[in-house]
Scaffold this motif. Structure first.
Motif, mmCIF file in Angstrom:
data_model
loop_
_atom_site.group_PDB
_atom_site.id
_atom_site.type_symbol
_atom_site.label_atom_id
_atom_site.label_comp_id
_atom_site.label_asym_id
_atom_site.label_seq_id
_atom_site.Cartn_x
_atom_site.Cartn_y
_atom_site.Cartn_z
ATOM 1 N N ALA A 86 0.819 -1.224 0.000
ATOM 2 C CA ALA A 86 0.000 0.000 0.000
ATOM 3 C C ALA A 86 0.846 1.265 0.000
ATOM 4 C CB ALA A 86 -0.918 0.001 1.210
ATOM 5 N N THR A 87 2.064 1.210 0.545
ATOM 6 C CA THR A 87 2.872 2.439 0.618
ATOM 7 C C THR A 87 4.003 2.453 -0.406
ATOM 8 O OG1 THR A 87 4.208 1.418 2.353
ATOM 9 C CG2 THR A 87 2.426 2.854 3.075
ATOM 10 N N CYS A 88 3.964 1.519 -1.341
ATOM 11 C CA CYS A 88 5.031 1.471 -2.363
ATOM 12 C C CYS A 88 4.694 2.407 -3.522
ATOM 13 C CB CYS A 88 5.195 0.046 -2.880
ATOM 14 S SG CYS A 88 6.347 -0.048 -4.247
ATOM 15 N N PRO A 89 5.525 3.407 -3.798
ATOM 16 C CA PRO A 89 5.202 4.364 -4.869
ATOM 17 C C PRO A 89 5.094 3.713 -6.245
ATOM 18 C CG PRO A 89 7.103 5.102 -3.571
ATOM 19 C CD PRO A 89 6.786 3.716 -3.125
ATOM 20 N N THR A 90 5.945 2.745 -6.533
ATOM 21 C CA THR A 90 5.880 2.170 -7.886
ATOM 22 C C THR A 90 4.645 1.290 -8.051
ATOM 23 O OG1 THR A 90 7.370 0.372 -7.200
ATOM 24 C CG2 THR A 90 8.357 2.266 -8.308
ATOM 25 N N TYR A 91 4.218 0.636 -6.965
ATOM 26 C CA TYR A 91 2.972 -0.136 -7.049
ATOM 27 C C TYR A 91 1.789 0.805 -7.256
ATOM 28 C CZ TYR A 91 -0.991 -3.057 -5.995
ATOM 29 O OH TYR A 91 -2.197 -3.706 -6.083
ATOM 30 N N GLY A 117 5.801 -4.050 -6.690
ATOM 31 C CA GLY A 117 5.671 -3.704 -5.275
ATOM 32 C C GLY A 117 6.632 -4.573 -4.477
ATOM 33 N N PRO A 118 6.820 -4.271 -3.200
ATOM 34 C CA PRO A 118 7.830 -4.983 -2.405
ATOM 35 C C PRO A 118 7.580 -6.486 -2.273
ATOM 36 C CG PRO A 118 6.554 -3.437 -1.060
ATOM 37 C CD PRO A 118 6.171 -3.185 -2.469
ATOM 38 N N ARG A 119 6.310 -6.873 -2.009
ATOM 39 C CA ARG A 119 6.070 -8.305 -1.832
ATOM 40 C C ARG A 119 6.369 -9.078 -3.120
ATOM 41 N NH1 ARG A 119 0.284 -10.394 0.188
ATOM 42 N NH2 ARG A 119 -0.334 -9.376 -1.762
ATOM 43 N N GLY A 120 5.962 -8.511 -4.259
ATOM 44 C CA GLY A 120 6.235 -9.179 -5.534
ATOM 45 C C GLY A 120 7.730 -9.260 -5.803
ATOM 46 N N ARG A 121 8.445 -8.191 -5.483
ATOM 47 C CA ARG A 121 9.905 -8.200 -5.719
ATOM 48 C C ARG A 121 10.584 -9.218 -4.790
ATOM 49 N NH1 ARG A 121 9.243 -1.889 -6.195
ATOM 50 N NH2 ARG A 121 9.207 -1.682 -8.462
ATOM 51 N N ILE A 122 10.067 -9.334 -3.580
ATOM 52 C CA ILE A 122 10.639 -10.326 -2.665
ATOM 53 C C ILE A 122 10.435 -11.730 -3.241
ATOM 54 C CG2 ILE A 122 10.318 -11.385 -0.382
ATOM 55 C CD1 ILE A 122 9.801 -8.531 0.707
ATOM 56 N N CYS A 170 12.371 -0.402 -8.784
ATOM 57 C CA CYS A 170 12.324 -0.090 -7.346
ATOM 58 C C CYS A 170 13.205 1.124 -7.072
ATOM 59 C CB CYS A 170 12.815 -1.296 -6.546
ATOM 60 S SG CYS A 170 13.046 -0.921 -4.805
ATOM 61 N N LEU A 171 12.668 2.071 -6.314
ATOM 62 C CA LEU A 171 13.412 3.302 -5.988
ATOM 63 C C LEU A 171 14.408 3.097 -4.856
ATOM 64 C CD1 LEU A 171 10.042 4.998 -5.950
ATOM 65 C CD2 LEU A 171 11.857 6.164 -7.192
ATOM 66 N N MET A 172 14.319 1.968 -4.170
ATOM 67 C CA MET A 172 15.076 1.726 -2.927
ATOM 68 C C MET A 172 14.769 2.823 -1.908
ATOM 69 S SD MET A 172 16.677 -1.123 -3.318
ATOM 70 C CE MET A 172 18.267 -1.428 -2.571
ATOM 71 N N CYS A 173 13.512 3.266 -1.920
ATOM 72 C CA CYS A 173 13.108 4.355 -1.021
ATOM 73 C C CYS A 173 12.889 3.866 0.408
ATOM 74 C CB CYS A 173 11.837 5.016 -1.540
ATOM 75 S SG CYS A 173 10.376 3.944 -1.465
ATOM 76 N N ARG A 174 12.629 2.593 0.574
ATOM 77 C CA ARG A 174 12.458 1.922 1.872
ATOM 78 C C ARG A 174 11.183 2.320 2.603
ATOM 79 N NH1 ARG A 174 18.508 1.914 4.426
ATOM 80 N NH2 ARG A 174 17.458 0.700 6.029
ATOM 81 N N ALA A 175 10.208 2.879 1.849
ATOM 82 C CA ALA A 175 8.902 3.128 2.470
ATOM 83 C C ALA A 175 8.302 1.815 2.940
ATOM 84 C CB ALA A 175 7.973 3.815 1.472
ATOM 85 N N CYS A 176 8.577 0.737 2.203
ATOM 86 C CA CYS A 176 8.038 -0.575 2.581
ATOM 87 C C CYS A 176 8.607 -1.034 3.922
ATOM 88 C CB CYS A 176 8.326 -1.604 1.487
ATOM 89 S SG CYS A 176 10.027 -1.623 0.908
ATOM 90 N N ARG A 229 14.022 -6.473 6.188
ATOM 91 C CA ARG A 229 15.032 -5.533 5.669
ATOM 92 C C ARG A 229 15.059 -5.661 4.150
ATOM 93 N NH1 ARG A 229 19.700 -7.936 7.933
ATOM 94 N NH2 ARG A 229 20.934 -6.247 7.063
ATOM 95 N N TYR A 230 14.046 -5.068 3.537
ATOM 96 C CA TYR A 230 13.863 -5.220 2.092
ATOM 97 C C TYR A 230 15.064 -4.698 1.288
ATOM 98 C CZ TYR A 230 12.553 -4.123 -2.624
ATOM 99 O OH TYR A 230 12.583 -4.018 -3.993
ATOM 100 N N ALA A 231 15.556 -3.510 1.643
ATOM 101 C CA ALA A 231 16.607 -2.887 0.822
ATOM 102 C C ALA A 231 17.864 -3.759 0.789
ATOM 103 C CB ALA A 231 16.938 -1.489 1.350
HETATM 104 S S1 SF4 Z 1 11.948 0.389 -1.696
HETATM 105 FE FE1 SF4 Z 1 10.035 -0.673 -1.222
HETATM 106 S S2 SF4 Z 1 8.468 0.956 -1.228
HETATM 107 FE FE2 SF4 Z 1 10.279 1.810 -2.276
HETATM 108 S S3 SF4 Z 1 9.897 1.412 -4.467
HETATM 109 FE FE3 SF4 Z 1 11.125 -0.308 -3.665
HETATM 110 S S4 SF4 Z 1 9.635 -1.869 -3.092
HETATM 111 FE FE4 SF4 Z 1 8.499 0.065 -3.298
#
Ligand code: SF4
Ligand code: SF4
Length: 419
Positions: free
Chosen positions: A33-38, A47-52, A75-81, A90-92
């Motif tokens: 829900a908070t992923c900008p690219t999703y 989105g983060p779950r799909g990328r994981i 992915c922007l590597m923005c870490r909002a997820c 630790r997604y990033a």
């Molecule tokens: S870091 Fe997370 S929230 Fe940001 S664009 Fe990548 S997957 Fe989406």
């Protein structure tokens, strides 16, 4: 999330760490829900779950195509997820390891490799970057306005690297690469604030790029080389008692705080890198912790919309600090909707993914400009340059605003106001 690593990757560095991160994900999807690219693309794989899932499939040895790398590149590597995730995934870090392993196997088109190599060979080096910007500046007046606004003014004031009497600096400053060339006023503002507070500072000349650009472009060894050079430049001053390293670009600050993790396998640098990470501070974080006094400040009419960079709020967990400082300095802070979302700058992202970056900027500016500010303030040079291309008001670094407040409102010492 269970992942049986393919035997082909058992000996790859950091694979155990990637597997451990994967296990912490419980597939809940809150992060989406908070992923900008999703939000823009509406595809689970963006989105983060799909990328994981894509990373997990690759590490497990499932058939993977270059499409997976495309979704990771978006992915922007923005870490909002990471901020949203209730399980602390630790997604990033996972994305960093996943991309590093995928790239050599899945490959990139020659044009992409060239673009990335050019960025890496110019941007982290101020002496190479400056002539490019100066050349662009010389033709700026004949360019279309939207092109001209992409080119920073590139002033070149004499940047001091030390102060008389600062043989024993309390703080070290990181001048940065892009920032030192394109917005040198930011570091001058920080120096002025420190001088006002009579805090000795030093910019060790041998320090340079923090390594973030190379790391995000998949050149890990190159990034580690930048980090080792910086550690060597700072170490003598740390041994003399320097108590903090201040990075006025929040993207660099977020990188410094990860030196310990990045160099954990280097026996010669691991301990020093951990120490650097402990000492790294955003200037706002450090100033607030000092509970220092500045010349008395009174409220004035400048209305500011603050854009908190992802590297500050998600990367360093410092949401709200700069707003507090600016308010104490007398500025009127306006409410900004969707402040957790990225502006699209994201290091080299705005150059590599221009369509998504432009869409994100348009959305960000509509939020920032909604309450009709006099200016927009931010804390990272990338956001500043990206936003000012289309902003209807000036985009400043918050340190410049704080320095101006001190300048304009200076009063005798007995009328000091607390930061
Ligand atoms: S870091 Fe997370 S929230 Fe940001 S664009 Fe990548 S997957 Fe989406
Ligand atoms: S919010 Fe966290 S646990 Fe849930 S899917 Fe996203 S990364 Fe996994």
């Amino acid at each position: 999330m269970q992942c049986d690593i393919t035997p082909a990757l058992h000996d790859a560095p950091d694979i155990a760490e990637a597997e451990a991160i994967l296990r912490t994900c419980v597939h809940c999807g809150f992060c989406t829900a908070t992923c900008p690219t999703y939000q823009i693309l509406g595809d689970e794989l963006d989105g983060p779950r799909g990328r994981i899932y894509l990373i997990k499939d690759f590490l497990a040895g499932s058939p993977t195509t270059s499409e997976s790398l495309i979704h990771l590149d978006r992915c922007l590597m923005c870490r909002a997820c990471e901020t949203t995730c209730p399980s602390g995934v630790r997604y990033a870090r996972l994305a960093e390891i996943g991309r590093r392993e995928m790239e050599p196997i899945l490959g990139r088109p020659a044009s992409e490799r060239l673009q990335r190599a050019l960025l890496r060979s110019i941007v982290p080096y101020p002496r190479r970057l400056r002539p490019f910007l100066q050349l662009a500046q010389s033709v700026k007046s004949v360019l279309r306005e939207d092109w001209a606004r992409r080119i920073p003014d590139c002033p070149s004031p004499t940047v001091e690297t030390t102060r008389p009497g600062s043989d024993y600096p309390r703080v070290l400053l990181l001048a940065g690469c892009v920032q030192s060339v394109s917005t040198p006023g930011t570091n001058l503002a920080l120096q002025k604030i420190l001088d006002t507070l009579q805090i000795p500072w030093q910019i060790p000349a041998a320090a340079g790029c923090c390594g973030a650009l190379s790391l995000h472009l998949g050149a890990e060894e190159e990034a580690l080389g930048f980090m080792r050079r910086n550690i060597d430049a700072w170490w003598p001053w740390i041994e003399q008692g320097a108590e903090a390293i201040l990075a006025s670009a929040s993207g660099c600050g977020a990188m410094l705080k990860e030196y310990g993790q990045a160099l954990q396998h280097d026996p010669a640098y691991a301990d020093k890198a951990r120490r650097i990470a402990e000492l790294a501070r955003d200037p706002g974080e450090w100033l607030l912790a000092q509970n220092v006094e500045l010349p008395g400040i009174v409220p004035h009419k400048t209305k500011v919309a603050f854009h908190c960079p992802c590297s500050l709020q998600h990367g360093q967990g410092l949401h709200g600090r700069i707003e507090t400082l600016l308010q104490r300095a007398g500025y009127t802070l306006l409410p900004v909707a969707d402040s957790h979302l990225c502006c699209g700058s994201a290091g080299s992202y705005s150059l590599l993914q221009p369509e998504l970056a432009n869409e994100l900027r348009q959305r960000k500016l509509s939020c920032l400009e909604a309450e009709v500010p006099d200016c927009i303030a931010t804390a990272n040079v990338g956001c500043q340059l990206h936003l000012q291309q289309k902003s209807s008001v000036p985009v400043r670094h918050w340190l410049e605003l704080l320095a101006e407040a001190i300048n304009n409102m200076g009063r005798p010492k007995n009328e000091l106001g607390h930061l």
